[in-house]
Design a protein around this motif. Structure first.
Motif, PDB file in Angstrom:
ATOM      1  N   HIS A   1       6.766   7.933  -1.146  1.00 31.55           N
ATOM      2  CA  HIS A   1       6.319   7.918  -2.539  1.00 31.55           C
ATOM      3  C   HIS A   1       6.633   6.572  -3.186  1.00 31.55           C
ATOM      4  CE1 HIS A   1       6.805   8.679  -6.933  1.00 31.55           C
ATOM      5  NE2 HIS A   1       5.566   9.077  -6.736  1.00 31.55           N
ATOM      6  N   GLU A   2       7.834   6.082  -2.912  1.00 34.81           N
ATOM      7  CA  GLU A   2       8.245   4.812  -3.508  1.00 34.81           C
ATOM      8  C   GLU A   2       7.316   3.687  -3.031  1.00 34.81           C
ATOM      9  OE1 GLU A   2      12.268   2.196  -3.341  1.00 34.81           O
ATOM     10  OE2 GLU A   2      12.480   4.365  -3.192  1.00 34.81           O
ATOM     11  N   TRP A   3       7.017   3.695  -1.734  1.00 31.69           N
ATOM     12  CA  TRP A   3       6.166   2.648  -1.177  1.00 31.69           C
ATOM     13  C   TRP A   3       4.735   2.752  -1.716  1.00 31.69           C
ATOM     14  CZ3 TRP A   3       1.949   2.806   2.276  1.00 31.69           C
ATOM     15  CH2 TRP A   3       1.550   1.551   2.761  1.00 31.69           C
ATOM     16  N   LEU A   4       4.199   4.001  -1.746  1.00 30.58           N
ATOM     17  CA  LEU A   4       2.822   4.178  -2.235  1.00 30.58           C
ATOM     18  C   LEU A   4       2.713   3.762  -3.699  1.00 30.58           C
ATOM     19  CD1 LEU A   4       1.909   7.607  -0.577  1.00 30.58           C
ATOM     20  CD2 LEU A   4       0.790   5.402  -0.147  1.00 30.58           C
ATOM     21  N   THR A   5       3.762   4.037  -4.462  1.00 28.15           N
ATOM     22  CA  THR A   5       3.737   3.729  -5.884  1.00 28.15           C
ATOM     23  C   THR A   5       3.786   2.224  -6.138  1.00 28.15           C
ATOM     24  OG1 THR A   5       4.802   5.839  -6.279  1.00 28.15           O
ATOM     25  CG2 THR A   5       4.889   4.291  -8.080  1.00 28.15           C
ATOM     26  N   ALA A   6       4.340   1.485  -5.172  1.00 28.50           N
ATOM     27  CA  ALA A   6       4.413   0.025  -5.346  1.00 28.50           C
ATOM     28  C   ALA A   6       3.090  -0.660  -4.989  1.00 28.50           C
ATOM     29  CB  ALA A   6       5.542  -0.531  -4.473  1.00 28.50           C
ATOM     30  N   GLN A   7       2.123   0.082  -4.436  1.00 29.41           N
ATOM     31  CA  GLN A   7       0.827  -0.523  -4.084  1.00 29.41           C
ATOM     32  C   GLN A   7       0.002  -0.769  -5.353  1.00 29.41           C
ATOM     33  OE1 GLN A   7       0.500  -1.154  -0.667  1.00 29.41           O
ATOM     34  NE2 GLN A   7       2.587  -0.382  -0.862  1.00 29.41           N
ATOM     35  N   ASP A   8      -1.013  -1.614  -5.226  1.00 23.26           N
ATOM     36  CA  ASP A   8      -1.829  -1.958  -6.395  1.00 23.26           C
ATOM     37  C   ASP A   8      -2.519  -0.744  -7.000  1.00 23.26           C
ATOM     38  OD1 ASP A   8      -1.105  -4.527  -6.242  1.00 23.26           O
ATOM     39  OD2 ASP A   8      -2.869  -5.183  -5.092  1.00 23.26           O
TER      40      ASP A   8
END
Ligand code: AMP
Ligand code: GLY
Length: 417
Positions: A246-253
């Motif tokens: 979730h953290e990684w996906l949320t950091a995407q554009d």
């Protein structure tokens, strides 16, 4: 609402949406004979992204819910959002988690998410050394979308080697994975940039034959909740797998807004590993998960599509659900189609739960006769106070169905029962 797809999963989603007091009309593209009886089907292929967006615009849809992975990988969610239509389902970049198994492996490794070790093979000369590196059985995965059927698990070195050779020559690359032993479970997570909510865990049955024998299929039956996913295990999955993702996906554009399907292998010391990610609801897991959502399905899906899942407050029932898939002769190979189906009872009504037939590969012939039109034809789903009761209800519906040459597994749920 527009639901994209035409399988049992989409019938289950459509049933949940039709039951919502907030929903006016439900449309499907293309749908099946079961969805035709509760909603409006449109003869638009689920692979025609442009036509789907035009359909959603012409119907003035408030929400597009995408069932299968194909249109997501091909940018349906990107196009809906560009047209200002909320879409349940990730954009094409997020969908690569399912579209490319190699990409998913690289993301997991970067995030230290537990998963099987693997070799990437892009030349036939690497095959023998890679096979030497892992003990049998070997797991060979093609790096393309092939409807859940692109995986070979075998202890025969010859067979593993020929699957690897075939992958290299067809696709240029192929994955060899370390074999994970244990019990599988599926966790469907409703996820967007605001947070995430896990639905009750379920267990699919991927092999075509009784006792988990024979080739892999899209799924021959499922039940929920799956007792193998204890509260302790859920917490491990959340901490080790869902939170970092979730953290990684949320950091995407572009935010990921949809279902993240976490396919788990649980080892003998109760540690979870990711077998695969899918970027959509599971089929047949949806047929046993959506009926356990007690609160408004539309509100949950709309919250995810608009980035507000953290503020939704879904409630789940304490019931148990089981679904049993009826498949055409030949499935998971090329199925026989166009044969008449008779259904003695479409449902069993009961105060708490009951049972109903979820349609998948069904169509109406010109004379109105219900006929088979795909590999997985329908699924009988029972909801009961116990898993045993859900099972009894599902199989008693199945007893009243006839389709020449068809087959189903009579042991769905055996691990839990
Ligand atoms: P997938 O398409 O990646 O879900 O793989 C299909 C099925 O193959 C899974 O549901 C598992 O039953 C099996 N499988 C895939 N990868 C592995 C693995 N590394 N170890 C053991 N079984 C696997
Ligand atoms: N039932 C497995 C899947 O939906 O991928």
């Amino acid at each position: 609402m527009l639901v994209v797809g035409g399988g049992g999963r989409e019938h289950a989603l459509a049933l949940g949406l039709v039951a919502s007091p907030s929903v006016g009309e439900v449309h499907l593209a293309p749908g099946n004979a079961g969805t035709a009886s509760i909603a409006t089907n449109h003869d638009v292929s689920d692979s025609d992204v442009e036509a789907l967006v035009e359909l959603a615009q012409s119907l003035d849809c408030d929400l597009v819910v995408v069932g299968p992975e194909g249109p997501l990988v091909n940018g349906l969610a990107d196009s809906c959002r560009a047209a200002g239509i909320p879409c349940f389902g990730p954009h094409s970049e997020g969908a690569e988690l399912e579209g490319s198994k190699l990409y998913a492996k690289q993301v997991m490794n970067n995030l230290n998410i537990p998963t099987a070790a693997f070799h990437l093979i892009d030349s036939a000369s690497q095959i023998d050394a890679a096979l030497d590196d892992f003990a049998p059985p070997w797991v060979v995965k093609r790096d393309v979308l092939v409807g859940g059927k692109g995986v070979v698990v075998t202890s025969e070195r010859e067979e593993a080697s020929s699957a690897l050779h075939e992958g290299v020559s067809l696709d240029g690359v192929v994955l060899l994975e370390e074999f994970l032993s244990g019990e599988e479970a599926s966790m469907l997570v409703m996820l967007d940039e605001s947070g995430w909510v896990a639905l009750p865990a379920s267990q699919d049955h991927k092999r075509v034959g009784e006792d988990d024998t024979g080739p892999n299929t899209g799924g021959m039956g499922a039940y929920a909740p799956a007792p193998v996913v204890t509260e302790e295990l859920r917490q491990k999955v959340f901490e080790r797998i869902v939170d970092p993702m979730h953290e990684w996906l949320t950091a995407q554009d572009t935010p990921y807004r949809g279902c993240l399907y976490v396919g788990l292998m649980i080892d003998d010391v109760n540690d979870p590993y990711v077998v695969e990610y899918n970027v959509r609801f599971g089929d047949p897991e949806t047929q046993v998960t959506v009926p356990l959502i007690e609160s408004d399905l539309y509100e949950l899906l709309y919250a995810v599509a608009t980035g507000n899942v953290a503020y939704s407050n879904p409630r789940f029932s304490t019931a148990h659900a089981m679904t049993v898939v009826l498949a055409s002769e030949g499935y998971p190979g090329p199925p026989r189609k166009g044969l008449p189906i008779t259904i003695e009872h479409a449902m069993i009504a009961q105060e708490e739960g009951g049972a109903f037939v979820h349609h998948a590969g069904t169509a109406s012939a010109d004379n109105g006769q219900l006929v088979s039109s795909g590999g997985r034809v329908l699924a009988c789903t029972g909801i009961g106070a116990t898993l045993g009761e859900a099972r009894e209800l599902a199989y008693s519906l199945m007893d009243g169905i006839s389709l020449e040459g068809s087959h189903y597994r009579s042991d769905i749920g055996y691990r839990a029962l």
